[in-house]
Design an enzyme around this catalytic site. Structure first.
Site, PDB file in Angstrom:
ATOM      1  N   GLU A   1      33.877 -30.667  46.812  1.00  0.00           N
ATOM      2  CA  GLU A   1      34.634 -29.874  47.790  1.00  0.00           C
ATOM      3  C   GLU A   1      34.502 -28.378  47.525  1.00  0.00           C
ATOM      4  OE1 GLU A   1      38.157 -33.021  48.987  1.00  0.00           O
ATOM      5  OE2 GLU A   1      38.703 -31.166  47.971  1.00  0.00           O
TER       6      GLU A   1
ATOM      7  N   MET B   1      21.241 -30.065  42.653  1.00  0.00           N
ATOM      8  CA  MET B   1      20.085 -29.222  42.359  1.00  0.00           C
ATOM      9  C   MET B   1      19.951 -29.061  40.844  1.00  0.00           C
ATOM     10  SD  MET B   1      19.711 -26.502  45.435  1.00  0.00           S
ATOM     11  CE  MET B   1      20.882 -25.288  44.867  1.00  0.00           C
TER      12      MET B   1
ATOM     13  N   SER C   1      30.500 -24.015  38.524  1.00  0.00           N
ATOM     14  CA  SER C   1      29.325 -23.793  39.368  1.00  0.00           C
ATOM     15  C   SER C   1      28.139 -23.518  38.458  1.00  0.00           C
ATOM     16  CB  SER C   1      29.556 -22.570  40.272  1.00  0.00           C
ATOM     17  OG  SER C   1      28.335 -22.099  40.791  1.00  0.00           O
TER      18      SER C   1
ATOM     19  N   VAL D   1      36.255 -29.133  40.404  1.00  0.00           N
ATOM     20  CA  VAL D   1      36.610 -29.157  38.979  1.00  0.00           C
ATOM     21  C   VAL D   1      36.620 -27.701  38.496  1.00  0.00           C
ATOM     22  CG1 VAL D   1      35.959 -30.012  36.690  1.00  0.00           C
ATOM     23  CG2 VAL D   1      35.528 -31.414  38.721  1.00  0.00           C
TER      24      VAL D   1
ATOM     25  N   HIS E   1      29.566 -31.819  38.474  1.00  0.00           N
ATOM     26  CA  HIS E   1      28.604 -32.850  38.905  1.00  0.00           C
ATOM     27  C   HIS E   1      28.945 -34.200  38.282  1.00  0.00           C
ATOM     28  CE1 HIS E   1      25.939 -29.146  39.127  1.00  0.00           C
ATOM     29  NE2 HIS E   1      25.813 -29.631  40.340  1.00  0.00           N
TER      30      HIS E   1
HETATM   31  O1  PAF Z   1      25.239 -28.629  46.631  1.00  0.00           O
HETATM   32  C1  PAF Z   1      24.053 -28.699  46.245  1.00  0.00           C
HETATM   33  O2  PAF Z   1      23.757 -28.803  45.067  1.00  0.00           O
HETATM   34  C2  PAF Z   1      22.941 -28.647  47.272  1.00  0.00           C
HETATM   35  O3  PAF Z   1      23.266 -27.788  48.315  1.00  0.00           O
HETATM   36  C3  PAF Z   1      22.529 -30.042  47.809  1.00  0.00           C
HETATM   37  C4  PAF Z   1      23.670 -30.713  48.553  1.00  0.00           C
HETATM   38  C5  PAF Z   1      22.078 -30.912  46.648  1.00  0.00           C
HETATM   39  C6  PAF Z   1      21.364 -29.893  48.788  1.00  0.00           C
HETATM   40  O4  PAF Z   1      20.263 -29.296  48.184  1.00  0.00           O
END
Ligand code: PAF
Length: 285
Positions: free
Chosen positions: A147, A29, A188, A179, A36
């Site tokens: 995870e 997102m 996050s 991480v 990420h």
């Molecule tokens: O973990 C996230 O960022 C979201 O829940 C996802 C998997 C991209 C779905 O919108």
């Protein structure tokens, strides 16, 4: 890196990339952090090409949640992804994903119900729906998820098995370990909401979880250890604890005692106005 915003452009780009071999998808997102980027690096290691989606999915936010406030920084995110060697950025508008008249929802019973599902009604149906759509749109061979969102990963694995997403099929959905910041806090996008004071206090969460795992493994009864964990968080500056559970790692059924198979300690707690989640593996008895 090519950036596409429409389904026809996505199809064309994906068809081109697939000629080179396996295509990996990293759904996000946005508001990208090192967590990420670790998914992206793992995807690059395992596939010939990597696509990343950035879509703040409205259907997984509840009415009183942070959809409007959720950080959106597409240009900065795109620069980070290009620097990581990502091949394709899929960044659709809401209307491209949910056109007028959209009426379908994917809900995954059982594994969605407890833990976060009990506190965020409809959240996992929103996640399962958008991930099913992303799988159909990109048709990746592999997909990578953090995870940190352990329950989300369990829901997606179940959904992929149940709906015959053979590319990626269940065994090709990869969970990548959480991480953490240097003080142990799980990375996050929502950490950005924390004031400096709350950010410092938030490190009590992983510390208390590690201590709880140690006491459970040393023989403390699970209910007493979980009660102490909640108390430690409240005393450490958390406003409330939604849940603190020991659960079977796959089925997420709460456990009152250690079991032979893999387990997870999972916690959701609020500090300031921010809800943090974390989970850690608990070795079998
Ligand atoms: O973990 C996230 O960022 C979201 O829940 C996802 C998997 C991209 C779905 O919108």
């Amino acid at each position: 890196m090519q950036t596409v915003n429409t389904l026809p452009a996505l199809r064309e780009a994906v068809d081109g990339l697939r000629k080179a071999g396996d295509l990996a998808l990293v759904p996000t997102m946005g508001a990208l952090h090192d967590g990420h980027l670790t998914l992206v690096r793992e995807a690059r290691r395992q596939a010939a090409s990597v696509a990343v989606s950035i879509f703040v999915n409205p259907t997984q936010f509840g009415a009183n949640e942070d959809l409007d406030a959720y950080p959106r920084q597409l240009e900065a995110d795109a620069r980070k992804l290009a620097a990581e060697g990502v091949d394709l950025l899929w960044a659709p508008a809401v209307e491209e994903v949910y056109p007028a008249g959209f009426a379908t929802s994917v809900s995954v019973a059982g594994v969605s119900d407890g833990l976060c599902g009990a506190f965020r009604p409809g959240h996992f149906a929103g996640v399962a729906t958008v991930v099913a759509k992303l799988f159909n749109q990109v048709r990746p061979d592999l997909a990578f998820f953090g995870e940190k969102d352990w329950q989300q990963l369990a829901v997606i694995r179940r959904m992929a098995r149940d709906l015959d997403f053979t590319r990626p099929h269940a065994t090709r959905i990869h969970g990548v370990p959480t991480v953490r910041e240097s003080d142990g806090l799980a990375m996050s996008s929502r950490n950005a909401y924390l004031s400096a004071e709350d950010r410092a206090r938030a490190a009590a969460l992983p510390r208390a979880m590690e201590a709880t795992i140690a006491t459970i493994r040393a023989g403390e009864p699970v209910p007493a250890a979980l009660a102490s964990l909640k108390r430690a968080l409240l005393e450490g500056g958390f406003a409330s604890v939604d849940y603190a559970e020991l659960a079977d790692a796959d089925m997420l059924v709460p456990l009152g005692a250690l079991q032979d198979g893999p387990m997870r300690l999972l916690v959701a707690a609020r500090i300031g106005g921010t809800r943090l989640i974390d989970n850690m593996p608990v070795p079998p008895a």
